[in-house]
Design a protein around this motif. Structure first.
Motif, PDB file in Angstrom:
ATOM      1  N   PRO A   1      36.299  50.811 -22.619  1.00 59.00           N
ATOM      2  CA  PRO A   1      36.033  52.119 -23.198  1.00 59.00           C
ATOM      3  C   PRO A   1      34.909  51.963 -24.321  1.00 59.00           C
ATOM      4  N   GLU A  24      34.432  57.761 -22.766  1.00 54.67           N
ATOM      5  CA  GLU A  24      35.086  56.762 -23.215  1.00 54.67           C
ATOM      6  C   GLU A  24      36.607  57.383 -23.726  1.00 54.67           C
ATOM      7  N   ALA A  25      36.546  58.571 -23.827  1.00 56.14           N
ATOM      8  CA  ALA A  25      38.023  59.208 -23.954  1.00 56.14           C
ATOM      9  C   ALA A  25      38.539  59.026 -22.530  1.00 56.14           C
ATOM     10  N   VAL A  29      41.500  48.595 -32.487  1.00 51.20           N
ATOM     11  CA  VAL A  29      41.480  49.960 -31.942  1.00 51.20           C
ATOM     12  C   VAL A  29      42.670  49.814 -30.850  1.00 51.20           C
ATOM     13  N   LEU A  49      43.919  54.089 -19.261  1.00 50.01           N
ATOM     14  CA  LEU A  49      44.535  52.933 -19.812  1.00 50.01           C
ATOM     15  C   LEU A  49      46.006  53.140 -20.211  1.00 50.01           C
ATOM     16  N   ALA A  50      45.961  54.540 -21.116  1.00 49.01           N
ATOM     17  CA  ALA A  50      47.172  54.875 -21.828  1.00 49.01           C
ATOM     18  C   ALA A  50      48.152  55.231 -20.560  1.00 49.01           C
ATOM     19  N   GLU A  79      47.020  48.467 -23.622  1.00 46.89           N
ATOM     20  CA  GLU A  79      46.800  48.702 -25.019  1.00 46.89           C
ATOM     21  C   GLU A  79      45.231  47.830 -25.039  1.00 46.89           C
ATOM     22  N   THR A  80      44.548  48.434 -25.986  1.00 48.69           N
ATOM     23  CA  THR A  80      43.201  47.931 -26.174  1.00 48.69           C
ATOM     24  C   THR A  80      43.204  47.421 -27.887  1.00 48.69           C
ATOM     25  N   ASN A 117      35.868  47.554 -32.853  1.00 48.41           N
ATOM     26  CA  ASN A 117      37.256  47.516 -31.799  1.00 48.41           C
ATOM     27  C   ASN A 117      38.042  46.422 -31.768  1.00 48.41           C
ATOM     28  N   ARG A 122      40.056  55.892 -22.055  1.00 47.16           N
ATOM     29  CA  ARG A 122      41.238  55.421 -22.681  1.00 47.16           C
ATOM     30  C   ARG A 122      42.494  56.415 -22.140  1.00 47.16           C
TER      31      ARG A 122
END
Length: 387
Positions: free
Chosen positions: A285, A325-326, A387, A332-333, A338-339, A384, A329
């Motif tokens: 991301p 990027e959002a 994050v 991934l959610a 998790e990042t 990050n 993410r």
């Protein structure tokens, strides 16, 4: 400027295609096979269908079940030694990317003097390698389609690649049924790895119309099926789409290289034992957030694929690209990934060395659409960290 497009010689695909292994061994003039896999798969007996097929086909075989999840230089030598002792004339890599990379790297040492670290870098292997058949059991690395093996550099830290056109598989068997048993977590991180391969290739400097076609097809298959494969591993249609998407991505990035995500992700400390696909997810991301202004047209399309919607009529190209990027993410959610580097035992004091190694990875950064300095990479890692 002329480009070359290379790939594996032969692909056999479909449910049950693993049973064609003996026929493919004979087609390569082989009769003695070393099966290269990892201890986890061997303990589960996943390779038994391959062993049975070889036995029924009159092919002598031996199992090397010591492929490391982060292949070291010593493990590659051990694999090559096992093949020599058995008198193998064909190697079969069976498993995830680590097993496939182990088979490819070991094949180098069966016809070229070691140690394997002599061949870190691009096109340094002088002689053709032993014939090899690659059979993936994950939908992620695309290693079965590429000419590179990624190994842990136990002397200098991080990871290094051996890249040679001699390392392409002679035959690839893509059998979706072999991926059904993957746990959700492995399905998620290997699937993200495949997506990153296609995305970095598609958005990279070395992209061509041929790789664009492969990478777009790969991203469409992966984005449309990764959540279903993660949620229900018995969904064979989703599993097949993911396996084919991973292979198409491998065909694409094998001709372009990757970019900053791999440059950073492969330099995380070896002692943290972060699986490759997870490293791509952690670094993905913030890397696309850094990159998108350099190629907004393509990142806009990537964001649309991640969102599952064509937003060209309602949003500008730059607005869609800025959302990449959002959107990453959000994927991934949904996959419960998790990042934040600190979650994975990376220490803040590790970051400067990671930045140094990433900046030195010119094979990858030279394909990245945005030029990145060492200080910019370090700033990304620091921003990050939690994050």
């Amino acid at each position: 400027m002329p480009f070359s497009h290379l790939t594996v010689k032969k692909i056999v695909h479909g449910i049950g295609s693993v049973k064609d292994a003996p026929k493919e061994v004979k087609a390569l003039g082989g009769s003695r096979v070393l099966i290269v896999t990892d201890p986890g798969l061997a303990q589960l007996g996943v390779q038994k269908v391959l062993e049975d097929a070889l036995t029924e086909g009159g092919i002598a075989w031996e199992l090397f079940a010591k492929a490391e999840l982060e292949p070291s230089m010593d493990s590659i030598q051990a694999c090559a030694d096992a093949a020599k002792n058995f008198g193998a004339d064909v190697l079969i890599g069976f498993g995830g990317g680590s097993a496939l990379d182990s088979a490819k790297a070991a094949s180098v040492l069966l016809s070229n003097e070691g140690p394997i670290e002599k061949y870190f870098g691009m096109q340094k292997v002088p002689c053709p390698t032993l014939p090899k058949i690659l059979i993936p059991t994950t939908a992620g690395t695309g290693s079965e389609m590429t000419n590179i093996a990624v190994l842990a550099d136990t002397k200098n830290g991080g990871k290094q690649g051996v890249c040679s056109d001699y390392m392409y598989a002679d035959t690839v068997l893509l059998d979706p049924s072999l991926t059904v048993g993957l746990p959700p977590r492995v399905t998620a991180i290997t699937g993200v790895d495949a997506f990153v391969h296609a995305m970095e290739s598609y958005c990279g400097i070395a992209a061509t119309p041929f790789t664009d076609a492969l990478d777009l097809a790969a991203m469409r298959l992966i984005c449309a099926n990764i959540r279903q494969a993660y949620a229900n591993g018995q969904n064979l249609e989703a599993r097949q789409a993911m396996l084919y998407g991973s292979a198409l991505a491998g065909m694409g990035f094998g001709n372009t290289q990757n970019g900053i995500i791999h440059a950073i992700g492969t330099t995380l400390p070896v002692e943290c034992h972060i699986p490759h696909g997870l490293a791509m997810a952690i670094c993905g991301p913030f890397s696309v957030g850094f990159n998108y202004i350099a190629n907004p047209d393509k990142y806009a399309l990537v964001a649309d694929l991640l969102r599952g919607a064509d937003r060209a009529a309602s949003m500008s190209v730059l607005e869609r690209a800025a959302d990449v990027e959002a959107a990453f993410r959000a994927l991934l959610a949904d996959l419960n990934i998790e990042t934040g580097l600190s979650r994975y035992r990376v220490k803040r004091e590790d970051l400067p060395a990671c930045a140094d190694r990433a900046f030195a990875a010119k094979r990858l950064l030279n394909n990245n659409p945005r030029t990145a300095s060492r200080d910019q990479i370090l700033a990304l890692l620091e921003a990050n960290f939690e994050v």
